[in-house]
Design an enzyme around this catalytic site. Structure first.
Site, PDB file in Angstrom:
ATOM      1  N   LYS A 216      14.714 -18.505 -14.794  1.00  0.00           N
ATOM      2  CA  LYS A 216      14.880 -16.923 -14.654  1.00  0.00           C
ATOM      3  C   LYS A 216      16.081 -16.388 -15.473  1.00  0.00           C
ATOM      4  CE  LYS A 216      12.729 -15.976 -12.010  1.00  0.00           C
ATOM      5  NZ  LYS A 216      11.324 -16.060 -12.540  1.00  0.00           N
TER       6      LYS A 216
ATOM      7  N   ASN B 240      -0.091   0.855   6.626  1.00  0.00           N
ATOM      8  CA  ASN B 240       0.726  -0.264   5.917  1.00  0.00           C
ATOM      9  C   ASN B 240       0.911  -1.283   6.706  1.00  0.00           C
ATOM     10  OD1 ASN B 240       0.069   1.240   3.579  1.00  0.00           O
ATOM     11  ND2 ASN B 240       2.309   1.908   3.168  1.00  0.00           N
ATOM     12  N   GLY B 241       1.036  -2.475   6.433  1.00  0.00           N
ATOM     13  CA  GLY B 241       1.333  -3.628   7.258  1.00  0.00           C
ATOM     14  C   GLY B 241       0.390  -4.553   7.598  1.00  0.00           C
TER      15      GLY B 241
ATOM     16  N   GLU C  88      13.956 -23.509 -11.594  1.00  0.00           N
ATOM     17  CA  GLU C  88      13.590 -21.836 -11.400  1.00  0.00           C
ATOM     18  C   GLU C  88      14.650 -21.203 -11.915  1.00  0.00           C
ATOM     19  OE1 GLU C  88      11.635 -18.212 -10.657  1.00  0.00           O
ATOM     20  OE2 GLU C  88      11.207 -20.467 -11.572  1.00  0.00           O
TER      21      GLU C  88
ATOM     22  N   ARG D 189       2.949   0.512  -7.256  1.00  0.00           N
ATOM     23  CA  ARG D 189       2.941  -0.192  -6.106  1.00  0.00           C
ATOM     24  C   ARG D 189       1.794  -1.274  -6.216  1.00  0.00           C
ATOM     25  NH1 ARG D 189       6.525   1.813  -1.833  1.00  0.00           N
ATOM     26  NH2 ARG D 189       5.047   0.771  -0.123  1.00  0.00           N
TER      27      ARG D 189
ATOM     28  N   GLU E  18      14.582 -16.195 -19.386  1.00  0.00           N
ATOM     29  CA  GLU E  18      13.521 -15.356 -19.835  1.00  0.00           C
ATOM     30  C   GLU E  18      13.914 -13.924 -19.815  1.00  0.00           C
ATOM     31  OE1 GLU E  18      10.019 -15.645 -16.878  1.00  0.00           O
ATOM     32  OE2 GLU E  18      11.552 -15.506 -15.220  1.00  0.00           O
TER      33      GLU E  18
ATOM     34  N   HIS F 168      21.691 -40.013 -19.752  1.00  0.00           N
ATOM     35  CA  HIS F 168      20.569 -40.398 -20.573  1.00  0.00           C
ATOM     36  C   HIS F 168      20.276 -39.240 -22.027  1.00  0.00           C
ATOM     37  CE1 HIS F 168      19.164 -43.896 -18.190  1.00  0.00           C
ATOM     38  NE2 HIS F 168      19.518 -42.959 -17.376  1.00  0.00           N
TER      39      HIS F 168
ATOM     40  N   LYS G  60       3.284 -10.069 -17.849  1.00  0.00           N
ATOM     41  CA  LYS G  60       3.057 -10.550 -16.319  1.00  0.00           C
ATOM     42  C   LYS G  60       2.035 -11.466 -15.839  1.00  0.00           C
ATOM     43  CE  LYS G  60       4.541  -9.874 -11.961  1.00  0.00           C
ATOM     44  NZ  LYS G  60       5.968 -10.479 -11.843  1.00  0.00           N
TER      45      LYS G  60
ATOM     46  N   TRP H 186      -3.688  -2.165  -0.999  1.00  0.00           N
ATOM     47  CA  TRP H 186      -3.647  -3.416  -1.506  1.00  0.00           C
ATOM     48  C   TRP H 186      -4.339  -4.244  -0.273  1.00  0.00           C
ATOM     49  CZ3 TRP H 186      -1.456  -5.306  -6.108  1.00  0.00           C
ATOM     50  CH2 TRP H 186      -1.368  -6.689  -6.107  1.00  0.00           C
TER      51      TRP H 186
ATOM     52  N   CYS I 208       0.731  -1.074   0.051  1.00  0.00           N
ATOM     53  CA  CYS I 208       0.128   0.081   0.181  1.00  0.00           C
ATOM     54  C   CYS I 208       0.932   1.361  -0.025  1.00  0.00           C
ATOM     55  CB  CYS I 208      -0.868  -0.021   1.299  1.00  0.00           C
ATOM     56  SG  CYS I 208      -1.815  -1.601   1.665  1.00  0.00           S
TER      57      CYS I 208
END
Length: 608
Positions: free
Chosen positions: A485, A101-102, A481, A27, A488, A504, A603, A75, A2
């Site tokens: 990363k 916020n939090g 992953e 944000r 991409e 193999h 995204k 948010w 937020c």
């Protein structure tokens, strides 16, 4: 995350607050609101949706006169987006307004106590508790009331507070959520980030944990949570506007990588209470959890890779069989789902088309669905039977980093909760796991501090054509992953393989100078992985190894080693992925790629 903006000075507050909030739109948020003191009372306006709605509602702030106020873009965490849940929140008489916020972790018991004293709550949020607590402790001294409240609450907060009968002051407080205050020619400001006030001042003070600031139009004072006045030094900000949005980082991706300690803590800490795992959002009794005999994790991309790790962790701790499915395959293969099964859909955006289709197919067949998502109110969050939010905050860069780390944390919690109710771990083992979870944020921060070392190594491979990642067990999941990363964002061809599969076919691709990244974080697999490293090294590969501290035997089979802090091996992904994210990032930067917006990628994949 937020956004907060506050102002007190000689100018009209509402237009300044709206302008500041617009600088924080990057944000992400789902509602916005302001509280302005008009000379007689605090006037509050809120709007669900984009900030433009609030601007139109107030005619750019013209309909809310006053030189003191606070504003917020929310948010959603506790409670879906709505006018009632939007900030600011007030006490019953409307004489105290708060933006926050939090997360207030103990808000439920506090709320029950306040309700027993006659307080009437109008929202589902944890923040409204703060407004009522402030009212309860207020006896004419705002600072005294604020510090008493801060001694009562547990969790994280960045606060902006106004009192109707103290129209010459705005208050701010902080613990674990960012907050700054600024001194300008026409007044003083509070903000959750520099971009909000850069237009008005470049002189700011960074608030530390458990500090309170009292702002007046001509200056400010700082206090400890025990009301002792403290001195702080101002910082002069020389960023340009674009750099300010990124908080001084070159790219959003780098900024978001550095937010991972906070992100992991935000996902873990509210769900660890009194040395137990408490996941209220599951909406399942212990009996219902014990009855789960099979779990199906369905996801795409990085979320799928988090699910692969989740399979190893859940099976290890809870002894429940887990299948991990690529969502685009799951929806078309007419899957066979066992009775007493739980389907888990993982998605950062909560709008991933294939994952959403898998959710609908599962519910159509009568299976319970748990969503693990980051965006409150998203389609998956709304349609799942229950939802665990990762609370990573908005993620701007296309390549996920902090949302992936939050997904891992959520899966760890779920695995431990299942293990607890099924009795598959001892008390000693459970408490050791809890301690390991609590250490993860600090250990991630420690690894982020090695960025120069990793950047130096990455610069050697800017011209690489092929890079291979390998590992066994959880290390294979990490490799998946790490490889994604890199490819991409840098456009370097990269593949991840289960190390035992090298002979193999894959080993035929190794030639002189090929970089092989060997992930080896599982002690019981050290020797097996070292054997595979020797195999590729014998064929000319340059081997970079990631392993736990103390595994010195790996040095003989590698050319470059990154040592990770010691943790429970099943949580190793949360640490090993950090150097791999940094490596991919610096290769991409060195190659001149648009790191935040890689070509051909979006995204949120909302179509097939």
């Amino acid at each position: 995350m937020c956004g907060i903006v506050g102002y007190i000075g000689t100018r009209q507050a509402a237009p300044i607050i709206l302008d500041g909030l617009s600088k924080l739109e990057y944000r992400g948020y789902d509602s916005a609101g302001m509280a302005i003191y008009d000379g007689e009372r605090i006037v509050t306006k809120k709007a669900v949706g984009r900030l433009k709605i609030l601007e139109n509602l107030t005619r750019g702030g013209e309909t809310m006169p006053g030189t003191l106020g606070i504003g917020h873009t929310r948010w959603a965490t506790h409670g879906a987006p709505s006018d009632a849940n939007s900030h600011p929140h007030t006490n019953q008489s409307g004489t105290i307004a708060v933006v926050h916020n939090g997360i207030i972790e103990n808000y439920i018991p506090l709320k029950k106590k306040m309700e027993a004293r006659g307080c009437r709550f109008v929202s589902e949020t944890d923040t409204e508790v703060l407004a009522h607590l402030l009212d309860y402790y207020y006896r004419g001294n705002p600072l005294e009331a604020i510090t008493k409240v801060l001694h009562r609450v547990e969790g994280s907060y960045a606060l902006g507070i106004v009192f109707a009968d103290h129209p010459e002051e705005v208050f701010a407080a902080r613990k674990d959520s960012p907050l700054i205050v600024g001194q300008g020619e026409d007044g003083c400001f509070i903000a959750s980030d520099v971009p909000a006030i850069l237009r008005y001042t470049r002189t700011v003070y960074y608030m530390d944990n458990q500090e309170v600031a009292c702002l007046r139009k001509d200056g400010m004072r700082f206090y400890s949570v025990d009301e002792e006045e403290i001195e702080k030094e101002a910082v002069s900000i020389d960023w340009d506007a674009d750099a300010a949005e990124k908080a001084g980082y070159e790219h959003f991706m780098l900024k978001e990588m550095y937010e991972q300690p906070r992100t992991v803590a935000d996902t873990l800490s509210p769900r660890i209470r009194n040395n137990e795992i408490v996941i209220d959002e599951l909406k399942m009794t212990d009996e219902e959890l014990r009855a789960i005999h099979k779990i199906y994790i369905v996801a795409c991309g990085s979320a799928y890779h988090a699910g692969v790790t989740g399979k190893y962790v859940i099976e290890n701790l809870a002894r429940v069989g887990v299948e991990v499915e690529v969502a685009s395959e799951f929806r078309y293969r007419d899957p066979i789902l066992e009775e007493n099964g739980l389907v888990i859909i993982i998605s950062q955006s909560g709008e991933t088309a294939d994952s959403l289709a898998a959710l609908r197919e599962s519910r159509k067949r009568g299976f319970r669905v748990l969503g693990i998502v980051n965006v409150v109110g998203s389609s998956i969050a709304r349609e799942a039977d229950s939802v665990m939010y990762t609370w990573a905050g908005p993620e701007i860069a296309v390549a996920t980093t902090k949302a992936y780390s939050a997904q891992l944390a959520a899966l760890y919690l779920l695995a431990m909760k299942l293990a607890r109710v099924k009795g598959t771990v001892t008390e000693e083992r459970f408490q050791n796991l809890l301690q390991a979870l609590r250490r993860l944020p600090d250990q991630i921060e420690l690894l982020l501090g090695q960025k120069e070392k990793i950047q130096h190594f990455a610069n050697r491979y800017l011209g690489a054509r092929d890079i291979f990642f390998m590992g066994r067990g959880i290390d294979f999941a990490i490799s998946l992953e790490g490889s994604l990363k890199l490819k991409e964002i840098s456009y370097v061809h990269s593949e991840a393989y289960a190390a035992g599969e090298l002979k193999h076919g894959t080993i035929s691709l190794i030639e002189e100078g090929t970089l092989v990244v060997a992930v080896s974080t599982q002690p019981y697999l050290y020797q097996k992985t070292i054997s595979n490293m020797v195999e590729v090294k014998a064929r000319g590969a340059f081997v970079m190894a990631l392993t736990g501290e103390g595994n010195l035997a790996i040095e003989k089979a590698s050319d470059y080693v990154i040592y990770l802090p010691i943790t429970e091996p099943i949580f190793a992904n949360s640490l090993a992925i950090i150097p791999l994210q940094l490596f991919g990032y610096y290769v991409a930067v060195g190659r001149g790629c648009d790191v935040d917006k890689p070509r051909n990628l979006a995204k949120s994949v909302t179509v097939e």
